[in-house]
Design a protein around this motif. Structure first.
Motif, short mmCIF file in Angstrom:
data_model
loop_
_atom_site.label_atom_id
_atom_site.label_comp_id
_atom_site.label_asym_id
_atom_site.label_seq_id
_atom_site.Cartn_x
_atom_site.Cartn_y
_atom_site.Cartn_z
N GLU A 40 42.01 41.25 93.73
CA GLU A 40 42.56 40.74 95.00
C GLU A 40 44.03 40.38 94.86
O GLU A 40 44.83 40.62 95.76
N PHE A 41 44.40 39.82 93.70
CA PHE A 41 45.80 39.48 93.43
C PHE A 41 46.65 40.73 93.40
O PHE A 41 47.72 40.81 94.02
N LEU A 42 46.17 41.76 92.69
CA LEU A 42 46.91 43.02 92.59
C LEU A 42 47.01 43.70 93.95
O LEU A 42 48.06 44.25 94.31
N SER A 43 45.93 43.65 94.73
CA SER A 43 45.94 44.26 96.07
C SER A 43 46.97 43.58 96.98
O SER A 43 47.65 44.24 97.76
N GLN A 44 47.09 42.26 96.87
CA GLN A 44 48.06 41.53 97.68
C GLN A 44 49.48 41.90 97.29
O GLN A 44 50.35 42.09 98.15
N THR A 49 48.84 34.46 83.44
CA THR A 49 49.43 33.29 84.09
C THR A 49 48.75 33.00 85.42
O THR A 49 48.46 31.85 85.75
N PHE A 50 48.46 34.07 86.17
CA PHE A 50 47.76 33.91 87.45
C PHE A 50 46.39 33.28 87.24
O PHE A 50 45.98 32.37 87.98
N MET A 51 45.66 33.74 86.20
CA MET A 51 44.31 33.22 85.96
C MET A 51 44.35 31.78 85.45
O MET A 51 43.43 31.00 85.72
N GLU A 52 45.41 31.42 84.73
CA GLU A 52 45.56 30.02 84.30
C GLU A 52 45.73 29.09 85.50
O GLU A 52 45.22 27.97 85.52
N LYS A 53 46.47 29.58 86.50
CA LYS A 53 46.72 28.78 87.69
C LYS A 53 45.56 28.85 88.69
O LYS A 53 45.41 27.97 89.54
N ASN A 54 44.74 29.91 88.58
CA ASN A 54 43.61 30.10 89.50
C ASN A 54 42.34 30.41 88.71
O ASN A 54 41.77 31.50 88.80
N PRO A 55 41.89 29.45 87.90
CA PRO A 55 40.75 29.72 87.01
C PRO A 55 39.43 29.86 87.77
O PRO A 55 39.28 29.34 88.88
N VAL A 56 38.51 30.57 87.15
CA VAL A 56 37.13 30.63 87.64
C VAL A 56 36.41 29.41 87.07
O VAL A 56 36.27 29.28 85.86
N THR A 57 35.98 28.52 87.93
CA THR A 57 35.36 27.26 87.49
C THR A 57 33.86 27.45 87.25
O THR A 57 33.26 28.44 87.71
N ASP A 58 33.26 26.48 86.57
CA ASP A 58 31.81 26.51 86.36
C ASP A 58 31.08 26.47 87.70
O ASP A 58 30.04 27.13 87.87
#
Length: 271
Positions: free
Chosen positions: A257-261, A112-121
């Motif tokens: 970084e998400f897990l660390s936060q 869910t986190f990656m869907e909201k914060n995707p890695v873009t081209d």
């Protein structure tokens, strides 16, 4: 011609009605593929099973779909029997079910986190350019083959280091002391580039000699020992060749970084 059209309409209506009768006689909801003692196996569940099978290299076919449904039926039969035999409320079952639930929710949260914060081209292209620019005038990539041991406390890290200094191999200590998933592989983490790792780890590996083990390194989620297994240099790949790996590295970095936060904002107590 009119009679022929009317006959076709009546035939279609008859087929439709017959199908409805059979559906009603089955007693299953529209989205149900099967049921076992009243417990529904939905078509959505079947599709999920199909996706898993396809990801493992199998080909979609009526036979595969039948096999997926039969597997769900088998699981339901056994789980229902376990309920009858009083196994569902055992301590072992409760522990395992809690772990399954936690792992699923953890995966779901990351997804869910990656869907909201995707890695873009654009992110991938920028990271590739950054990595190439960081190679310097020689334009060579330096990669490090490492193994690691992850533990909860500094005392645990010092104890692991003591065992290594006394002659135990790094992989043996990793198998018995590490908390990381790669403990089964003796702590092997494969080839990495410094930019793919958090700074304390990247600083450590570039200063290690082949075969050397780092001093204990404190991270947000615990303590690490890093061993440098090997080192190599190579020309950088083209963007097309590197795109997949760069994207995976950025995704891993975002997740870390998400897990660390989350860990920073939580109270963690280790015995």
């Amino acid at each position: 011609m009119r009679k022929l059209v009317l006959k076709s309409i009546l035939l279609a209506a008859l087929v439709s009605a017959t199908g409805s009768i059979f559906a009603q006689q089955s007693g299953l909801p529209i989205n149900a593929a099967a049921s076992v003692n009243g417990v529904i196996i939905t078509n959505d569940m079947v599709e999920q099973g199909i996706r898993v099978a396809l990801s493992q290299g199998q080909k979609d076919s009526p036979e595969l779909r039948k096999a997926v449904i039969e597997k769900y039926i088998e699981v339901l039969l056994l789980s229902q029997q376990a309920e009858k035999d009083g196994l569902a409320n055992s301590e072992k079952a409760n522990t395992q079910l809690a772990m399954i639930r936690q792992n699923y929710l953890a995966d779901l949260e990351l997804a869910t986190f990656m869907e909201k914060n995707p890695v873009t081209d654009a992110d991938v292209r920028a990271e590739y350019n950054k990595q190439v620019a960081s190679l310097g005038p020689q334009g060579m990539i330096v990669e490090y083959k490492i193994s690691d041991i992850a533990v909860a406390t500094e005392a645990d890290a010092q104890a692991a280091m003591s065992r290594i200094k006394k002659g135990e191999t790094f992989d043996k200590v990793a198998r018995s002391a590490s908390l990381a998933p790669n403990k089964a592989q003796g702590g092997a983490a494969g080839w990495v580039q410094p930019g793919q790792l958090p700074q304390p780890l990247s600083v450590a590996i570039v200063n290690l000699s082949k075969g050397q083990v780092s001093a204990p390194i404190q991270m947000q989620q615990g303590w690490y020992l890093i061993k440098l297994e090997d080192k190599r240099s190579s020309k950088p790949p083209s963007f097309e060749q590197a795109e997949k790996a760069v994207r995976a590295g950025l995704m891993q970095k975002k997740q870390f970084e998400f897990l660390s936060q989350i860990a920073k904002d939580s109270k963690i107590v280790v015995q």
